[in-house]
Design a protein around this motif. Structure first.
Motif, PDB file in Angstrom:
ATOM      1  N   VAL A 295       0.842  -1.196   0.000  1.00  6.82           N
ATOM      2  CA  VAL A 295       0.000   0.000   0.000  1.00  6.82           C
ATOM      3  C   VAL A 295       0.881   1.251   0.000  1.00  6.82           C
ATOM      4  N   ASP A 296       0.586   2.183  -0.876  1.00 11.78           N
ATOM      5  CA  ASP A 296       1.331   3.446  -0.998  1.00 11.78           C
ATOM      6  C   ASP A 296       2.775   3.231  -1.415  1.00 11.78           C
ATOM      7  N   LEU A 297       3.048   2.113  -2.091  1.00  9.32           N
ATOM      8  CA  LEU A 297       4.372   1.831  -2.637  1.00  9.32           C
ATOM      9  C   LEU A 297       4.255   1.535  -4.125  1.00  9.32           C
ATOM     10  N   HIS A 298       5.321   1.809  -4.856  1.00 16.11           N
ATOM     11  CA  HIS A 298       5.343   1.541  -6.300  1.00 16.11           C
ATOM     12  C   HIS A 298       6.613   0.771  -6.631  1.00 16.11           C
ATOM     13  N   TYR A 299       6.444  -0.489  -7.075  1.00 13.95           N
ATOM     14  CA  TYR A 299       7.563  -1.348  -7.424  1.00 13.95           C
ATOM     15  C   TYR A 299       7.829  -1.291  -8.931  1.00 13.95           C
ATOM     16  N   ARG A 300       9.038  -1.667  -9.308  1.00  7.37           N
ATOM     17  CA  ARG A 300       9.347  -1.846 -10.724  1.00  7.37           C
ATOM     18  C   ARG A 300       8.843  -3.214 -11.168  1.00  7.37           C
ATOM     19  N   GLU A 301       8.174  -3.237 -12.288  1.00  4.37           N
ATOM     20  CA  GLU A 301       7.651  -4.486 -12.834  1.00  4.37           C
ATOM     21  C   GLU A 301       8.754  -5.242 -13.588  1.00  4.37           C
TER      22      GLU A 301
END
Length: 482
Positions: A400-406
């Motif tokens: 939640v509220d995090l953005h990972y590299r795909e």
């Protein structure tokens, strides 16, 4: 071979930047190159940290308003059950972790962490929490200055007084905690003082107070200062005045300039940044630099990184729990948003550090956060790190509220790539170094892929198995060590 997205730093430069930072990423590598190399970057970090704009890190403080509330307001909110001190201190730990992820001034941040660990005031305390954020700010202000000024600012800081029961110490009943720890932990070191030294040390420090009932303000009460001759090691004073602040200042300055303090400081620096068994020759050289430069910290750090012992120590220090968490977020390129609720990933970072053994400055004893590897080199720590790496490699938790590299960030859209080349590309992105044969072998075992196997976006590795590859790289010694 897959072309990496940014040029790699040479190994000696990577060593310096890694040891005095929290993990090399594209932004840090760019700062190093623009500065003219790691040595020039390090010099700017030491003497002109403000030349690296750090607004992105500074902005994080606003995420937690309690960090800027005054001591009395914090205490009232705890008493009124609005928010407990332990919750405020959890915010402090989270702020430190996020700041370390975002900062462009890692040397200042690293040295602030180092001194907060040596001149230790635990964040877990029902009184000192009121002043603990200010204490950290005070350490940061002096972290690259002079040790005598840092010691003076921390010894009689309200947080230190509260933690070591000196806030209520009087001439009628001098409390010896601060007087003892000032000698044993902060200056000359264990075995280098007597019990008479402790008693005199405690008497010198009487008079400093914190109102623990109403205002939580710091003050000096002359009537509570013990007067009469005092002697600690080679320091002596008639100590006749009721206002003993001048005597205390002279005493602390004396201790800061003592040769045994020089060796004590140098030994901790070498243990942290070079080796668990600090070479005596290096400790003595750094102690001489410390004394020759009037306790200035920057010349000591210059001498440390210029030493052959430092150059030979690449990859031989283990990241502690907080460093592992921060380095993992940086390696994976995770972007963090301001927390939107209690399930926010930013809140989970503290739990991750706790799960690995220790959250920032939560060590309960006065001796401070350990800088030796053997404290953290255990099977349970290794398993906990692997569990954290696995959950983040799969983008499962926190989320939640995090953005990972795909996985698409690593696997080309239109062209297949050999598995060995893919491992190399991931290693360059996550570890800032080419993949070794050993890492390719480990990744093959973890994923079931052969070195020459072609990987595209239809391959099972891309579709569902990519976490295995990322975790294998993060579990490697090249990530766990620094």
């Amino acid at each position: 071979m897959a072309k990496n997205k940014f040029d790699l730093l040479p190994a000696p430069q990577r060593h310096l930047v890694t040891r005095f930072g929290y993990g090399v990423d594209a932004a840090l590598a760019r700062d190093v190159r623009q500065a003219g190399g790691a040595d020039a970057w390090f010099e700017r970090q030491l003497t002109r940290p403000g030349s690296f704009p750090d607004g992105d890190a500074d902005a994080v403080r606003r995420w937690w308003p309690d960090l800027d509330r005054g001591p009395m307001e914090l205490w009232k909110r705890q008493v009124q059950e609005v928010r407990g001190g332990w919750q405020v201190m959890e915010d402090y730990g989270r702020w430190l972790l996020v700041r370390r992820i975002r900062t462009r001034r890692p040397v200042l941040e690293k040295m602030t962490e180092f001194w907060e660990g040596m001149l230790h005031v635990p964040v877990s305390g029902d009184a000192q929490f009121t002043w603990r954020v200010d204490y950290g700010d005070t350490v940061r202000k002096h972290a690259l200055g002079r040790f005598d000024e840092l010691l003076a600012a921390t010894t009689t800081h309200p947080a230190m007084l509260l933690f070591l029961s000196a806030a209520t110490s009087t001439k009628r009943a001098p409390n010896e905690n601060l007087g003892r720890e000032l000698l044993e932990l902060h200056t000359v070191g264990a075995g280098n003082y007597s019990e008479d030294d402790v008693k005199a040390s405690a008497r010198i420090l009487t008079g400093f107070h914190v109102d623990m009932w109403n205002t939580w303000k710091a003050s000096y009460v002359k009537e509570d200062h013990w007067t009469g001759p005092v002697r600690v090691k080679g320091f002596s004073h008639e100590n006749r005045k009721g206002d003993g602040r001048e005597v205390a200042a002279e005493y602390v300055r004396y201790l800061a300039h003592h040769p045994q303090t020089a060796e004590h400081v140098a030994e901790r620096l070498v243990t942290k940044f070079v080796h668990d068994d600090p070479p005596r020759s290096l400790v003595k050289r750094l102690a001489k630099v410390y004394l020759h430069n009037d306790t200035a910290i920057v010349p000591v750090l210059r001498a440390l990184v210029a030493s052959k012992e430092f150059r030979a120590s690449a990859g031989r220090k283990l990241r502690d729990p907080g460093e592992d968490v921060v380095a993992t977020y940086r390696a994976l390129g995770v972007r963090l948003d301001r927390p939107s609720g209690d399930d926010s990933g930013v809140y989970a970072m503290l739990w991750q550090a706790q799960g690995l053994g220790l959250s920032p400055h939560a060590w309960p004893r006065p001796d401070g956060t350990p800088v030796r590897d053997d404290i953290w080199a255990s099977p349970s720590r290794a398993l906990a790190s692997m569990s954290m790496h696995w959950s983040m490699a799969g983008m499962w938790w926190p989320k939640v509220d995090l953005h990972y590299r795909e996985p698409s960030a690593f696997v080309p859209a239109r062209k297949a790539i050999r598995f060995a080349d893919l491992v190399d590309a991931v290693s360059r992105e996550l570890l800032h170094r080419p993949a070794t044969k050993g890492l390719v072998t480990t990744a093959s075992l973890a994923t079931g892929c052969r070195a020459k196997e072609k990987i595209d976006r239809e391959h099972g590795l891309y579709q569902w198995g990519f976490p295995r590859l990322l975790a294998a790289v993060l579990d490697s010694p090249d990530h766990m060590a620094c």
